[in-house]
Write an enzyme that holds these catalytic residues in place. Structure first.
Site, short mmCIF file in Angstrom:
data_model
loop_
_atom_site.label_atom_id
_atom_site.label_comp_id
_atom_site.label_asym_id
_atom_site.label_seq_id
_atom_site.Cartn_x
_atom_site.Cartn_y
_atom_site.Cartn_z
N TRP A 126 0.87 -1.19 0.00
CA TRP A 126 0.00 0.00 0.00
C TRP A 126 0.90 1.23 0.00
O TRP A 126 1.80 1.33 0.85
CB TRP A 126 -0.89 -0.06 1.24
CG TRP A 126 -1.88 1.04 1.38
CD1 TRP A 126 -2.78 1.46 0.44
CD2 TRP A 126 -2.10 1.85 2.54
NE1 TRP A 126 -3.54 2.47 0.95
CE2 TRP A 126 -3.14 2.75 2.23
CE3 TRP A 126 -1.51 1.92 3.80
CZ2 TRP A 126 -3.62 3.68 3.15
CZ3 TRP A 126 -1.98 2.85 4.71
CH2 TRP A 126 -3.02 3.72 4.38
N ASP A 207 -0.47 -5.73 9.26
CA ASP A 207 -1.52 -4.78 8.87
C ASP A 207 -2.75 -5.61 8.48
O ASP A 207 -2.70 -6.39 7.53
CB ASP A 207 -1.03 -3.94 7.68
CG ASP A 207 -2.05 -2.87 7.28
OD1 ASP A 207 -3.17 -2.86 7.84
OD2 ASP A 207 -1.73 -2.06 6.39
N ALA A 209 -6.36 -4.98 7.45
CA ALA A 209 -7.36 -3.96 7.09
C ALA A 209 -8.61 -4.58 6.46
O ALA A 209 -9.60 -3.88 6.26
CB ALA A 209 -6.74 -2.95 6.12
N LYS A 242 -13.36 -1.12 6.59
CA LYS A 242 -13.94 -1.93 5.52
C LYS A 242 -14.93 -2.94 6.06
O LYS A 242 -16.05 -3.04 5.56
CB LYS A 242 -12.84 -2.66 4.74
CG LYS A 242 -11.54 -1.91 4.62
CD LYS A 242 -11.49 -0.97 3.45
CE LYS A 242 -10.40 0.01 3.63
NZ LYS A 242 -9.62 0.63 2.77
#
Ligand code: LMR
Length: 392
Positions: A126, A207, A209, A242
């Site tokens: 990202w 991470d 997400a 999300k």
């Protein structure tokens, strides 16, 4: 003073979002920023979120400050959602403004604890990961990850590069649904990566997400749980943007796993970081998430809707792979069906991406990352035909 400032490079994903908004074409297709959209193009407020917000409006009596680390009930519920039971005595945590806030705080914590630590990131990752690392004056190092030839994992390259990790370096790993590629490590590959990183004395930094967007809520946490069980110290930055669809509420958490006797000191440092950067973390989204996770009926409804979202994306993956097979008369894009999460990197050139935007009104990130959730039954064949025309 301000005249000394230089222009900043624009974030590619947010820049694309602006370009899309300005485009007057009515048949334009947005496959840019990672936001879930239903078949009508709406990013809906999830049913459980609406119900929790209604209850909150009725019952909330004060908006005075919460704890510096966030509401303990939110942190406990999130540690449970991500790690399951058995980690409470090792888990220091702070609520943060979204997943980005958690990443920023994690990197600051790493820098405070070990200014020499390098931060290893997958190539690609990202774009905001290396950007924040650089902004904090830390040293970022890339490890190979994606094999453009197969659109899968370059596992030999990854293992060879991670041999260069020094003791105390932090390794940023995507817990599931790799962004931007959509290609993920298998459980066996995670086992090998974990063994290598243990041997190196590395600090894993996960991470997470997109929990619930790949193979399921628990399935998407498997790798994170393996890492948590294998290392004495682990950092986990998780986002509720999300999976709860509360993007603008800025709801996330940083979990720092440590030994039970170090937990109080680590927690004190996390609290300190919150205080320095913004004092109290945002509360609304965190409170809504807590209400959902603590209420059996709301939690069940949230899981059902999240599962619908996940299955919808899987269906879109399959139909795009099928359409691309037909349109290109090849199996070149079959990987789209095997990838997981919101994204797939198609392997198109930047020039082809530009033609798709300019001539077809199809917006994807310059590295040819598409947001699968930006598609629907009508736009899948349109995209497939456009890709075939630029590849032909
Ligand atoms: C994305 O990668 O599109 C999302 O994580 C949104 C963002 O902030 O970039």
């Amino acid at each position: 003073m301000l005249e000394a400032l230089n222009p900043q490079p624009q974030d590619k994903i947010l820049q694309l979002m602006a370009l899309y908004r300005e485009d007057p074409r009515t048949d334009k297709i947005d496959l840019g920023v990672g936001v879930y959209k239903d078949a009508t193009g709406l990013t809906p407020v999830m049913r459980a979120v609406k119900a929790a917000e209604k209850k909150l409006w009725e019952e909330e009596k004060t908006k005075t400050y919460t704890g510096l680390a966030g509401e303990p009930a939110f942190n406990a519920a999130m540690v449970g959602l991500i790690l399951g039971d058995g980690f409470a005595d090792r888990a220091a945590s702070i609520a943060t403004p979204g997943g980005t806030g958690a990443i920023r705080q994690a990197l600051e914590l790493i820098r405070m604890a070990n200014p020499k630590a390098r931060v290893w990131m997958s190539a690609p990752t990202w774009p905001n990961h290396p950007s924040i690392v650089k902004y904090l004056g830390m040293t970022g190092v890339e490890y190979r990850y994606f094999d453009l030839a197969t659109s899968g994992i370059d596992f030999d390259g990854l293992m060879a590069d991670l041999e260069g990790v020094a003791e105390g370096d932090a390794i940023l790993l995507h817990g599931c649904c790799h962004n931007p590629t959509g290609a993920n490590l298998s459980t066996d590959q995670w086992t090998d990566v974990i063994a290598l990183l243990q041997r190196k004395g590395a600090i894993p930094f996960v991470d997470l997400a997109y929990q619930g967007f790949g193979d399921g809520l628990d399935e998407d946490a498997v790798a994170t749980r393996m890492v948590a069980a294998a290392f004495p110290e682990v950092l986990i930055a998780a986002s509720c943007s999300k999976n709860f669809g509360i993007y603008r509420e800025r709801t996330g958490i940083l979990i720092a796993l440590t030994s039970p006797d170090r937990k109080a000191v680590v927690q004190g440092n996390l609290n300190f970081l919150n205080r320095q950067n913004y004092s109290f973390p945002p509360d609304h989204g965190a409170r809504v998430v807590t209400m959902i996770l603590q209420d059996q009926a709301l939690a069940a409804d949230w899981c059902t809707e999240l599962e619908e979202v996940r299955r919808n994306m899987l269906g879109l993956r399959q139909s795009l792979a099928d359409e691309l097979r037909r349109a290109t008369n090849s199996d070149r894009f079959d990987f789209v069906a095997h990838h997981r999460g919101m994204f797939s990197r198609l392997g198109l050139t930047e020039e082809q991406v530009n033609v798709l935007r300019q001539e077809h009104g199809i917006y994807m990130v310059g590295d040819s990352r598409i947001n699968i959730a930006g598609l629907n039954a009508q736009t899948v064949p349109v995209l497939a035909a456009a890709i075939a025309s630029v590849c032909g």
